[in-house]
Design a protein around this motif. Structure first.
Motif, short mmCIF file in Angstrom:
data_model
loop_
_atom_site.label_atom_id
_atom_site.label_comp_id
_atom_site.label_asym_id
_atom_site.label_seq_id
_atom_site.Cartn_x
_atom_site.Cartn_y
_atom_site.Cartn_z
N MET A 29 40.69 36.78 37.01
CA MET A 29 40.67 35.38 37.52
C MET A 29 39.58 35.28 39.00
SD MET A 29 41.61 32.41 37.74
CE MET A 29 42.70 32.39 36.54
N PRO A 30 38.64 34.91 38.77
CA PRO A 30 37.26 35.02 39.75
C PRO A 30 37.75 34.68 41.23
CG PRO A 30 36.62 34.00 37.68
CD PRO A 30 38.09 33.98 37.52
N LEU A 31 37.54 35.40 42.26
CA LEU A 31 37.87 35.26 43.42
C LEU A 31 36.54 34.44 44.09
CD1 LEU A 31 39.86 38.38 44.23
CD2 LEU A 31 40.66 36.11 43.94
N GLU A 32 35.36 34.81 43.80
CA GLU A 32 34.16 34.36 44.32
C GLU A 32 34.00 32.88 44.18
OE1 GLU A 32 32.51 36.32 46.34
OE2 GLU A 32 33.38 38.16 45.92
N PRO A 33 33.45 32.55 45.24
CA PRO A 33 32.79 33.05 46.37
C PRO A 33 33.70 33.03 47.64
CG PRO A 33 32.30 30.54 46.29
CD PRO A 33 33.26 30.77 45.04
N LEU A 34 34.12 34.32 47.71
CA LEU A 34 35.30 34.46 48.37
C LEU A 34 35.09 34.50 49.96
CD1 LEU A 34 38.09 35.68 48.51
CD2 LEU A 34 37.41 38.07 48.70
N ASP A 37 42.59 42.49 46.85
CA ASP A 37 41.85 41.28 46.49
C ASP A 37 42.61 40.58 45.23
OD1 ASP A 37 41.22 43.68 44.83
OD2 ASP A 37 39.06 43.11 44.86
N GLY A 38 43.04 41.44 44.15
CA GLY A 38 43.89 40.92 43.49
C GLY A 38 45.13 39.79 43.73
N GLU A 39 45.53 40.25 44.87
CA GLU A 39 46.67 39.52 45.42
C GLU A 39 46.29 38.21 45.79
OE1 GLU A 39 48.24 41.65 48.92
OE2 GLU A 39 49.80 40.23 48.98
N LEU A 40 45.10 38.08 46.05
CA LEU A 40 44.50 36.70 46.83
C LEU A 40 44.75 35.72 45.54
CD1 LEU A 40 41.20 37.69 48.64
CD2 LEU A 40 43.77 37.55 49.38
N GLN A 41 45.15 36.15 44.28
CA GLN A 41 45.32 35.31 42.99
C GLN A 41 46.53 34.63 43.35
OE1 GLN A 41 44.75 37.87 40.03
NE2 GLN A 41 42.50 38.01 40.21
N GLU A 42 47.46 35.13 44.25
CA GLU A 42 48.66 34.45 44.39
C GLU A 42 48.40 33.21 45.47
OE1 GLU A 42 51.90 34.93 43.55
OE2 GLU A 42 51.95 37.31 43.06
N GLY A 43 48.95 31.96 45.11
CA GLY A 43 48.71 30.83 45.81
C GLY A 43 49.30 30.85 47.30
N ASP A 68 41.02 44.18 50.90
CA ASP A 68 40.62 45.46 50.26
C ASP A 68 39.91 44.96 49.15
OD1 ASP A 68 40.26 48.20 49.23
OD2 ASP A 68 42.44 48.51 48.91
N ARG A 69 38.61 44.81 49.13
CA ARG A 69 38.03 44.23 48.04
C ARG A 69 37.41 45.10 47.25
NH1 ARG A 69 37.25 41.00 44.23
NH2 ARG A 69 35.51 39.45 44.08
N ASN A 70 38.04 45.83 46.27
CA ASN A 70 37.54 46.98 45.31
C ASN A 70 37.35 46.11 44.27
OD1 ASN A 70 40.11 46.70 44.15
ND2 ASN A 70 41.21 47.89 45.50
N GLY A 71 37.78 44.92 43.81
CA GLY A 71 37.09 44.18 42.67
C GLY A 71 37.72 44.54 41.34
N ILE A 72 39.02 45.18 41.53
CA ILE A 72 39.78 45.54 40.28
C ILE A 72 41.07 45.42 40.44
CG2 ILE A 72 40.47 47.75 38.67
CD1 ILE A 72 37.67 48.88 39.24
N GLN A 73 41.92 45.00 39.44
CA GLN A 73 43.30 44.73 39.40
C GLN A 73 43.84 45.67 37.85
OE1 GLN A 73 42.19 40.20 39.05
NE2 GLN A 73 44.49 40.53 38.53
N GLN A 74 45.06 45.45 37.93
CA GLN A 74 45.54 46.21 36.78
C GLN A 74 44.98 46.10 35.58
OE1 GLN A 74 49.74 46.28 36.99
NE2 GLN A 74 50.25 47.01 34.87
N ASP A 75 44.53 44.71 35.07
CA ASP A 75 44.09 44.57 33.78
C ASP A 75 42.68 44.57 33.74
OD1 ASP A 75 46.49 44.19 32.15
OD2 ASP A 75 46.35 41.87 32.12
N GLY A 76 42.04 44.63 34.74
CA GLY A 76 40.50 44.80 34.73
C GLY A 76 39.63 44.39 36.10
#
Lengths: 274, 328
Positions: free
Chosen positions: A191-196, A149-155, A177-185
């Motif tokens: 960087m909010p993903l919702e409304p996903l 899910d953090g990966e979705l921050q990549e354009g 894999d929407r686990n809601g957590i990335q390396q920094d938190g």
């Protein structure tokens, strides 16, 4: 309804997979247990139930393709490939070591690996290339891409989201894999993903939301994706980072940290994985 | 090494012009009819790159991904994973300019059969200005393992290298220039191979090793220098990686003086590649003509070449220097 025996079989494989992940990462002394544990059921269901593949013939032209775009979950992929028979289980002990076929992030040294992952945000585009080639060649293999899910921050993921719809790639399934957590938190604070769901819908994908640990929901979603025509499907799987290991759950700390070797048997015992 | 390349004299050379993009587009369309595995990925500049010629002929094998170069490059990687020979093209400012990571990780690391062909490289995009003037691409692509780097000098060699690339599995980058330029080759028997080069004019006093549009400037320089009694060997070093070390070392031994010329930053490009070979194996006097680690600006191509010291007269100056130094 799926036969409960099949579910039990998959659950047992998932249990063993978690154990192999913990053991191999601890042995390596580094790696990413959190994001490996969170997606276990999603990948087990593909390799041991859904996908058409042959460990004896890893380059079989008609095989379904699995692209692990979140390459840091390599211990998960390796544990699954080893159990499926692509290489001996003993190899898992060499993870991340000099001369090993099991690199820190997947590459072509490993039989069964379809894509050299590691740089986030690229895998869905590569999956599009495979899916386009399948259509061009009149082949019916399917391509599955597992994204963090953090990966979705990549354009680039959203560039790919546009392109897959343009080419009506109903042979392509993305799994988040929407686990809601990335390396920094938390993803929602970094960087909010919702409304996903709304985002993917706006890109005109068929969207399915599931509990990422319920094999029935997982397999129903894969089947629904296969039956969906003229557009790609994304499965947003709600998961827990570090799933199955109590102190790793919901913990950004365990994104990229290995448990100590002497902790392993205690961890496995506590979690009922021995 | 072939030295019997038919080459027209300066005046005639200037009369027959060619266009690298036409060479690329037409060769690609021809290749498409010979080889059904060839697919083409574009990023919105397909009319300009003339890959649209392929697109009209083989619409099912042509994918315009829009203004999304990283995506285009990665989709090409996926197509190659499935066994296709994937060509992906736009302006050099964007590919490789915007997607070195994707080229490194999705194409070069897995050693996939993707051919990156980029136009408007160097200063040749002229009035568009510095943002579009890619003078770093040879350096970035050359530094990536598995990647080969080509820079043809005219339309004819561009055409030939399209087929050469397709015959050789694995990643390859080819840079093209925007403007029409003199046709340097007229002989169909000339060999174009990855890792090779062509001597367009033989000489004993100095070797001018050039790539791209600078080969033509080098030939002009050689004409001028001949009048002064300086005999120049002009080498079209169209394959920058792998580079033709034998030709470079032979030139260094035969002449004892080397000048390189490229429309690229002097850091990391052809000049650096030649210097690496010369310094390690046969040190001799050397000068590099190129953009001196600076950004360009808007202007006509010729005006820019003049301002940034990439004209035939600049090569002439560098040759005089190395020849003088050699005699000391």
């Amino acid at each position: 309804m799926m036969q409960s025996q099949e579910i039990l079989r998959l659950k047992e494989i998932a249990r063993r997979t978690r154990r192999l992940i913990i053991e191999s990462v601890a042995e390596a002394g580094s790696g990413h247990p959190g994001g490996s544990l969170s997606a276990v059921e999603l990948v087990v269901a593909l390799y041991f139930h859904k996908m058409r593949h042959d460990p004896k013939n890893p380059r079989w032209e008609d095989r379904d393709r699995f692209i692990l775009s979140k390459g840091h979950a390599a211990p998960l992929l390796y544990s699954v490939l080893a159990q499926a028979g692509y290489f001996p289980l003993e190899e898992l002990k060499t993870l991340r070591k000099m001369g090993s076929m099991l690199q820190g992030h997947p590459d072509f040294r490993t039989p069964g690996v379809e894509y050299c992952a590691g740089s986030e945000g690229i895998g869905l585009s590569v999956g599009i290339g495979l899916a386009l080639a399948a259509k061009l060649d009149g082949k019916d293999y399917r391509t599955y891409v597992l994204l963090g899910d953090g990966e979705l921050q990549e354009g680039q993921v959203w560039e790919a989201a546009m392109a897959a719809v343009k080419y009506r790639l109903d042979n392509l399934t993305a799994i988040v894999d929407r686990n809601g957590i990335q390396q920094d938190g938390l993803t929602e604070s970094i960087m909010p993903l919702e409304p996903l769901e709304a985002k993917w819908k706006a890109f005109n994908w068929h969207v399915i939301q599931i509990d990422g640990y319920d094999f029935e929901q997982i397999i129903d979603a894969y089947n629904e994706a296969e039956q969906t025509i003229n557009r790609p499907t994304v499965i947003i799987a709600h998961t827990t980072k570090g799933k199955g290991i109590s102190f790793m759950e919901w913990s950004p700390q365990w994104h990229g940290q290995a448990p100590k070797k002497e902790q392993v048997s205690k961890i496995l015992e506590e979690m009922g994985l021995l | 090494m072939e030295s019997d390349v038919q080459m027209s004299g300066t005046r005639e050379r200037k009369r027959v012009m060619g266009d690298m993009r036409t060479g690329y587009g037409e060769a690609l369309a021809e290749l498409g009819s010979i080889n059904k595995d060839v697919v083409v990925v574009g990023a919105d500049t397909t009319q300009s790159l003339k890959t649209s010629l392929f697109g009209h002929k083989f619409p099912e094998r042509f994918f315009n991904i829009g203004i999304a170069e990283s995506n285009a490059v990665s989709i090409a990687a996926g197509l190659a994973l499935a066994g296709k020979i994937a060509f992906v093209s736009t302006y050099a400012a964007f590919i490789p300019g915007k997607c070195v990571d994707q080229i490194r990780n999705a194409i070069a690391y897995p050693n996939l059969n993707v051919k990156i062909v980029a136009s408007h490289a160097g200063l040749s995009v002229g009035p568009d200005g510095a943002s579009h003037q890619q003078v770093e691409d040879i350096a970035t692509m050359r530094a990536i393992p598995n990647m080969r780097v080509l820079a043809p000098a005219d339309e004819y060699s561009t055409r030939r290298l399209v087929f050469t690339m397709a015959e050789s599995s694995g990643p390859c980058y080819m840079r093209l220039a925007r403007p029409k330029s003199p046709l340097l080759y007229t002989n169909g028997d000339v060999r174009f191979a990855i890792g090779s080069s062509n001597i367009l004019r033989d000489g004993n006093d100095v070797a001018i090793i050039a790539c791209g549009l600078m080969v033509s400037e080098a030939l002009d320089a050689a004409d001028t220098l001949a009048e002064e009694g300086i005999s120049c060997r002009v080498i079209d070093m169209y394959s920058i990686k792998p580079i033709d070390s034998d030709a470079i070392l032979k030139a260094a031994r035969d002449t004892g003086a080397v000048v390189t010329a490229e429309e690229h930053n002097i850091f990391g490009g052809l000049g650096s590649a030649v210097a690496e070979v010369v310094c390690e194996h046969n040190p001799c006097m050397m000068k590099r003509i190129g953009v001196k680690d600076t950004f360009g600006e808007s202007g006509e191509h010729d005006e820019l070449l003049a301002k940034y010291g990439l004209k035939a007269r600049d090569i002439v100056g560098a040759v005089r220097e190395v020849v003088r130094a050699k005699k000391r």
